[in-house]
Design a protein around this motif. Sequence first.
Motif, mmCIF file in Angstrom:
data_model
loop_
_atom_site.group_PDB
_atom_site.id
_atom_site.type_symbol
_atom_site.label_atom_id
_atom_site.label_comp_id
_atom_site.label_asym_id
_atom_site.label_seq_id
_atom_site.Cartn_x
_atom_site.Cartn_y
_atom_site.Cartn_z
ATOM 1 N N PHE A 44 112.203 -22.354 22.240
ATOM 2 C CA PHE A 44 113.054 -23.067 23.194
ATOM 3 C C PHE A 44 114.256 -22.120 23.784
ATOM 4 C CE2 PHE A 44 117.303 -25.345 23.438
ATOM 5 C CZ PHE A 44 117.044 -26.254 24.224
ATOM 6 N N SER A 45 114.014 -20.944 22.901
ATOM 7 C CA SER A 45 115.065 -19.930 23.328
ATOM 8 C C SER A 45 114.514 -18.994 24.495
ATOM 9 C CB SER A 45 115.144 -19.052 22.284
ATOM 10 O OG SER A 45 114.328 -18.029 21.962
ATOM 11 N N GLY A 46 112.957 -19.224 24.744
ATOM 12 C CA GLY A 46 112.499 -18.856 25.825
ATOM 13 C C GLY A 46 111.460 -17.416 25.691
ATOM 14 N N GLN A 47 111.254 -17.637 24.250
ATOM 15 C CA GLN A 47 110.158 -16.455 23.845
ATOM 16 C C GLN A 47 109.030 -17.510 23.285
ATOM 17 O OE1 GLN A 47 109.863 -13.368 24.145
ATOM 18 N NE2 GLN A 47 108.695 -12.410 22.623
ATOM 19 N N ARG A 48 107.615 -16.865 23.718
ATOM 20 C CA ARG A 48 106.699 -17.499 22.989
ATOM 21 C C ARG A 48 106.271 -17.051 21.600
ATOM 22 N NH1 ARG A 48 100.022 -16.712 24.613
ATOM 23 N NH2 ARG A 48 99.178 -18.483 23.162
ATOM 24 N N LEU A 49 105.894 -17.837 20.777
ATOM 25 C CA LEU A 49 105.705 -17.369 19.274
ATOM 26 C C LEU A 49 104.374 -17.808 18.726
ATOM 27 C CD1 LEU A 49 108.231 -17.481 16.176
ATOM 28 C CD2 LEU A 49 105.990 -18.589 16.018
ATOM 29 N N ILE A 50 103.798 -17.114 18.335
ATOM 30 C CA ILE A 50 102.331 -17.321 17.795
ATOM 31 C C ILE A 50 102.303 -17.156 16.235
ATOM 32 C CG2 ILE A 50 99.678 -16.668 17.888
ATOM 33 C CD1 ILE A 50 100.390 -15.270 20.474
ATOM 34 N N LEU A 51 101.651 -18.330 15.438
ATOM 35 C CA LEU A 51 101.981 -18.555 14.222
ATOM 36 C C LEU A 51 100.438 -18.079 13.660
ATOM 37 C CD1 LEU A 51 103.703 -21.790 13.336
ATOM 38 C CD2 LEU A 51 104.533 -19.449 12.915
ATOM 39 N N VAL A 52 100.204 -17.002 12.999
ATOM 40 C CA VAL A 52 98.853 -16.509 12.280
ATOM 41 C C VAL A 52 98.772 -16.736 10.863
ATOM 42 C CG1 VAL A 52 97.105 -14.865 12.530
ATOM 43 C CG2 VAL A 52 98.802 -15.019 14.443
ATOM 44 N N PRO A 53 97.683 -17.549 10.583
ATOM 45 C CA PRO A 53 97.583 -17.682 8.918
ATOM 46 C C PRO A 53 97.030 -16.501 8.376
ATOM 47 C CG PRO A 53 96.651 -19.516 10.270
ATOM 48 C CD PRO A 53 96.948 -18.593 11.185
ATOM 49 N N GLU A 54 97.195 -16.339 7.171
ATOM 50 C CA GLU A 54 97.073 -15.157 6.411
ATOM 51 C C GLU A 54 95.484 -14.939 6.372
ATOM 52 O OE1 GLU A 54 97.681 -12.543 2.389
ATOM 53 O OE2 GLU A 54 98.522 -14.500 2.662
ATOM 54 N N SER A 55 94.801 -15.934 6.380
ATOM 55 C CA SER A 55 93.465 -15.983 6.085
ATOM 56 C C SER A 55 92.807 -15.626 7.284
ATOM 57 C CB SER A 55 92.824 -17.285 5.906
ATOM 58 O OG SER A 55 93.401 -18.291 6.879
ATOM 59 N N VAL A 56 93.429 -15.646 8.680
ATOM 60 C CA VAL A 56 92.884 -15.202 9.810
ATOM 61 C C VAL A 56 92.985 -13.637 9.814
ATOM 62 C CG1 VAL A 56 93.064 -15.213 12.360
ATOM 63 C CG2 VAL A 56 93.195 -17.167 11.226
ATOM 64 N N ILE A 57 93.968 -13.142 9.437
ATOM 65 C CA ILE A 57 94.396 -11.744 9.349
ATOM 66 C C ILE A 57 93.576 -10.984 8.853
ATOM 67 C CG2 ILE A 57 96.238 -10.127 8.630
ATOM 68 C CD1 ILE A 57 97.221 -11.436 11.179
ATOM 69 N N ARG A 58 93.111 -11.634 7.142
ATOM 70 C CA ARG A 58 92.436 -10.920 6.503
ATOM 71 C C ARG A 58 90.641 -11.239 6.823
ATOM 72 N NH1 ARG A 58 95.346 -8.551 2.986
ATOM 73 N NH2 ARG A 58 97.546 -9.522 2.431
ATOM 74 N N ALA A 59 90.285 -11.920 7.688
ATOM 75 C CA ALA A 59 89.075 -12.039 7.854
ATOM 76 C C ALA A 59 88.374 -10.526 7.962
ATOM 77 C CB ALA A 59 88.754 -12.843 9.342
ATOM 78 N N GLU A 60 87.014 -10.722 7.639
ATOM 79 C CA GLU A 60 86.289 -9.409 7.595
ATOM 80 C C GLU A 60 84.985 -9.500 8.498
ATOM 81 O OE1 GLU A 60 87.114 -6.548 6.451
ATOM 82 O OE2 GLU A 60 88.262 -6.592 4.816
ATOM 83 N N PRO A 61 84.595 -8.288 9.002
ATOM 84 C CA PRO A 61 84.963 -7.201 8.662
ATOM 85 C C PRO A 61 85.983 -6.689 9.634
ATOM 86 C CG PRO A 61 83.012 -7.184 10.046
ATOM 87 C CD PRO A 61 83.340 -8.480 9.863
ATOM 88 N N ARG A 62 86.504 -7.225 10.285
ATOM 89 C CA ARG A 62 87.425 -6.874 11.435
ATOM 90 C C ARG A 62 88.833 -6.183 10.890
ATOM 91 N NH1 ARG A 62 88.863 -7.832 16.763
ATOM 92 N NH2 ARG A 62 87.079 -8.872 16.904
ATOM 93 N N LEU A 63 89.364 -6.935 9.555
ATOM 94 C CA LEU A 63 90.683 -6.272 8.973
ATOM 95 C C LEU A 63 90.135 -4.654 8.506
ATOM 96 C CD1 LEU A 63 93.330 -6.047 7.896
ATOM 97 C CD2 LEU A 63 92.516 -7.289 5.924
ATOM 98 N N THR A 64 88.929 -4.413 7.803
ATOM 99 C CA THR A 64 88.527 -3.414 7.420
ATOM 100 C C THR A 64 88.353 -2.250 8.260
ATOM 101 O OG1 THR A 64 87.647 -4.093 5.155
ATOM 102 C CG2 THR A 64 86.870 -1.881 6.045
ATOM 103 N N ASN A 65 87.984 -2.760 9.645
ATOM 104 C CA ASN A 65 87.492 -1.963 10.688
ATOM 105 C C ASN A 65 89.024 -1.547 11.260
ATOM 106 O OD1 ASN A 65 84.758 -2.285 10.345
ATOM 107 N ND2 ASN A 65 84.715 -3.784 11.637
ATOM 108 N N ALA A 66 89.754 -2.364 11.442
ATOM 109 C CA ALA A 66 91.017 -1.878 12.078
ATOM 110 C C ALA A 66 91.880 -1.010 11.189
ATOM 111 C CB ALA A 66 92.032 -3.354 12.305
#
Length: 209
Positions: A109-131
């Motif tokens: 509402f203040s004019g900034q887009r916000l994306i909510l990301v669940p922890e499970s998505v952050i910790r998906a492998e092998p992408r996390l370990t590679n990053a």
Amino acid sequence: MNFASPITVSNAPETSSRAAVVASLGREAPLPYAVDALLGVQSVVRSVSDDPRCEKFAHTLDLAQVGLVLRSVRLTSGRSVSVVAVPSACWRDPVLHARMLDLKWAVEFSGQRLILVPESVIRAEPRLTNALLVSACDGVAVMPRERLILLSHLAEVGGSASLEDCAEALTGSADPAGAVLRLVAERVLTIALDRPVDLQSEVRLAAWR
């Protein structure tokens, strides 16, 4: 869901000991570290910083102490978005989940887009370990001559080669695989993160994608 095994010292490319240790954290890495590592390897991301405005809204909604990771992300397009990583415990809690939706509404509402990301998505492998592996190589020194040698080599072979081949082109480097991954961290090169990184992983010139 089955996840690929984290990269370990035994099956990772030979690079700095720090990189191997950080990569071995995998899904156990602290959430802020994991978020920053993942954002750092996204080709559409130009820079990442703290998000004071989002933090202010989170404080107002009593979300300041629940472990959210709030980042302001500037994209290569020039736009900025707020990214909020949400711990699994908060995501599952009906009251906190509702407050996070309120946070999203307030920020947008203040004019900034916000994306909510669940922890499970952050910790998906092998992408996390590679990053994490790529992020840990951010401090590897790459001399101008080494950079030119590698970029010239890739251009000569059509824009892509295996990580092993790229490392062999840098025979004079103290940490050849680390130097290659450093250029991935700089987004000069790209490497697939959706499968475990090994010596046969394809490295590409970013401009040739």
